[in-house]
Scaffold this active site. Structure first.
Site, PDB file in Angstrom:
ATOM      1  N   GLU A 103      35.062  45.118  47.475  1.00 25.77           N
ATOM      2  CA  GLU A 103      35.870  44.338  46.524  1.00 25.77           C
ATOM      3  C   GLU A 103      36.920  43.533  47.285  1.00 25.77           C
ATOM      4  O   GLU A 103      37.349  43.929  48.374  1.00 25.77           O
ATOM      5  CB  GLU A 103      36.512  45.327  45.526  1.00 25.77           C
ATOM      6  CG  GLU A 103      37.376  44.726  44.458  1.00 25.77           C
ATOM      7  CD  GLU A 103      36.647  43.812  43.492  1.00 25.77           C
ATOM      8  OE1 GLU A 103      36.262  42.699  43.930  1.00 25.77           O
ATOM      9  OE2 GLU A 103      36.480  44.167  42.322  1.00 25.77           O
ATOM     10  N   ILE A 105      40.025  42.604  45.951  1.00 28.67           N
ATOM     11  CA  ILE A 105      41.367  43.119  45.670  1.00 28.67           C
ATOM     12  C   ILE A 105      41.310  44.088  44.498  1.00 28.67           C
ATOM     13  O   ILE A 105      40.583  43.848  43.529  1.00 28.67           O
ATOM     14  CB  ILE A 105      42.356  41.952  45.408  1.00 28.67           C
ATOM     15  CG1 ILE A 105      43.795  42.455  45.276  1.00 28.67           C
ATOM     16  CG2 ILE A 105      41.966  41.124  44.210  1.00 28.67           C
ATOM     17  CD1 ILE A 105      44.848  41.355  45.402  1.00 28.67           C
ATOM     18  N   ASP A 107      43.859  45.501  41.839  1.00 26.85           N
ATOM     19  CA  ASP A 107      45.185  45.218  41.292  1.00 26.85           C
ATOM     20  C   ASP A 107      45.501  46.347  40.291  1.00 26.85           C
ATOM     21  O   ASP A 107      45.876  47.442  40.712  1.00 26.85           O
ATOM     22  CB  ASP A 107      45.080  43.808  40.676  1.00 26.85           C
ATOM     23  CG  ASP A 107      46.365  43.251  40.111  1.00 26.85           C
ATOM     24  OD1 ASP A 107      46.900  42.294  40.674  1.00 26.85           O
ATOM     25  OD2 ASP A 107      46.821  43.760  39.070  1.00 26.85           O
ATOM     26  N   ASP A 163      40.714  33.534  44.265  1.00 25.01           N
ATOM     27  CA  ASP A 163      40.916  32.248  43.598  1.00 25.01           C
ATOM     28  C   ASP A 163      42.103  32.236  42.654  1.00 25.01           C
ATOM     29  O   ASP A 163      42.570  33.267  42.173  1.00 25.01           O
ATOM     30  CB  ASP A 163      39.673  31.891  42.774  1.00 25.01           C
ATOM     31  CG  ASP A 163      39.568  32.759  41.518  1.00 25.01           C
ATOM     32  OD1 ASP A 163      39.548  33.997  41.649  1.00 25.01           O
ATOM     33  OD2 ASP A 163      39.542  32.192  40.404  1.00 25.01           O
TER      34      ASP A 163
HETATM   35  P1  IMP Z   1      42.181  44.457  38.430  1.00 20.50           P
HETATM   36  O1  IMP Z   1      43.535  44.199  37.824  1.00 20.50           O
HETATM   37  O2  IMP Z   1      42.242  45.504  39.508  1.00 20.50           O
HETATM   38  O3  IMP Z   1      41.174  44.766  37.374  1.00 20.50           O
HETATM   39  O4  IMP Z   1      41.775  43.126  39.163  1.00 20.50           O
HETATM   40  C1  IMP Z   1      40.877  42.300  38.580  1.00 20.50           C
HETATM   41  C2  IMP Z   1      40.539  41.099  39.376  1.00 20.50           C
HETATM   42  O5  IMP Z   1      41.623  40.213  39.272  1.00 20.50           O
HETATM   43  C3  IMP Z   1      40.289  41.251  40.866  1.00 20.50           C
HETATM   44  O6  IMP Z   1      38.998  41.647  41.193  1.00 20.50           O
HETATM   45  C4  IMP Z   1      40.522  39.822  41.297  1.00 20.50           C
HETATM   46  O7  IMP Z   1      39.361  39.056  41.090  1.00 20.50           O
HETATM   47  C5  IMP Z   1      41.611  39.386  40.377  1.00 20.50           C
HETATM   48  N1  IMP Z   1      42.920  39.437  41.014  1.00 20.50           N
HETATM   49  C6  IMP Z   1      43.847  40.426  40.982  1.00 20.50           C
HETATM   50  N2  IMP Z   1      44.939  40.080  41.673  1.00 20.50           N
HETATM   51  C7  IMP Z   1      44.687  38.843  42.170  1.00 20.50           C
HETATM   52  C8  IMP Z   1      45.441  37.933  42.996  1.00 20.50           C
HETATM   53  O8  IMP Z   1      46.577  38.171  43.435  1.00 20.50           O
HETATM   54  N3  IMP Z   1      44.824  36.742  43.275  1.00 20.50           N
HETATM   55  C9  IMP Z   1      43.585  36.415  42.834  1.00 20.50           C
HETATM   56  N4  IMP Z   1      42.850  37.234  42.065  1.00 20.50           N
HETATM   57  C10 IMP Z   1      43.410  38.442  41.739  1.00 20.50           C
HETATM   58 MG    MG Z   2      37.327  40.422  42.085  1.00 19.12          MG
END
Ligand code: IMP
Ligand code: MG
Length: 179
Positions: A103, A105, A107, A163
């Site tokens: 993966e 990132i 978040d 992105d």
């Molecule tokens: P989640 O919040 O862990 O579900 O993250 C979901 C998705 O949000 C990640 O796989 C990324 O594609 C996108 N994402 C989270 N943080 C960032 C960032 O700082 N920049 C760009 N994409 C992000």
């Molecule tokens: Mg992603």
């Protein structure tokens, strides 16, 4: 003096340079190579964000390795089911096989949790998680992440596959949003 780039309507400044990215990827690749050398894992890179990290990582894996690309697509289900996720691109049989999810990132961790749930349906031997970047301050889940390239603060970043509204993936460095 930091480099500045504009992606769509937002201004970003340099955050992680190519040399550091290369070191991060080398370290992760070395650990995975050592840990999984005799396990015949299937690497599963999640699209779109991890395509550059995955391409650099897989070239630094020092055993004969197999990689495939997957995506969790959302579609609107019925009102009762809400937002349904569908796993696309998994053409390999992963039953009783170790998979390494790559993966870009993690978040909040919500996306990866959905991915884990979908992969579990295919009865893998083990799901190993590998992420280039991790935002510990945002993470709301409690599963373990096996390989983390670098933990970062909560700022929004772009570049090296990541992105902002579809743009910025082609930047060689990682940039963070400038307040
Ligand atoms: P989640 O919040 O862990 O579900 O993250 C979901 C998705 O949000 C990640 O796989 C990324 O594609 C996108 N994402 C989270 N943080 C960032 C960032 O700082 N920049 C760009 N994409 C992000
Ligand atoms: Mg992603």
């Amino acid at each position: 003096m930091k480099d500045i780039v504009v992606v769509k309507d937002k201004v970003f400044e340099t955050y992680i340079l190519e040399t550091e990215l290369e070191n991060i990827v080398s370290n992760v690749a070395q650990k995975i190579s050592n840990d999984l050398r005799n396990e015949n894992p299937l690497f599963l890179a999640t699209l779109n964000g991890s395509f550059i990290f995955a391409s650099d990582l897989i070239r630094k894996i020092d055993f004969d390795a197999e990689i495939s690309f997957i995506k969790l697509a959302s579609y609107s289900g019925t009102e009762s089911t809400g937002n349904v996720k569908q796993l696309i691109g998994l053409n390999e049989n992963i039953e009783n096989r170790i998979v390494v999810v790559i993966e870009d990132i993690i978040d909040t961790g919500i996306s990866m949790e959905a991915m884990i749930e979908e992969l579990q349906k295919h009865s893998p031997k083990k799901i190993v998680l590998c992420t280039l970047l991790f935002k510990p301050g945002k993470f709301v889940k409690d599963y373990a992440i096996d390989y983390i390239g670098k933990s970062i603060d909560d700022d929004f970043i772009v570049g090296y596959g990541l992105d902002y509204e579809g743009f910025g993936r082609n930047l060689s460095k990682i940039y963070k949003i400038k307040e």
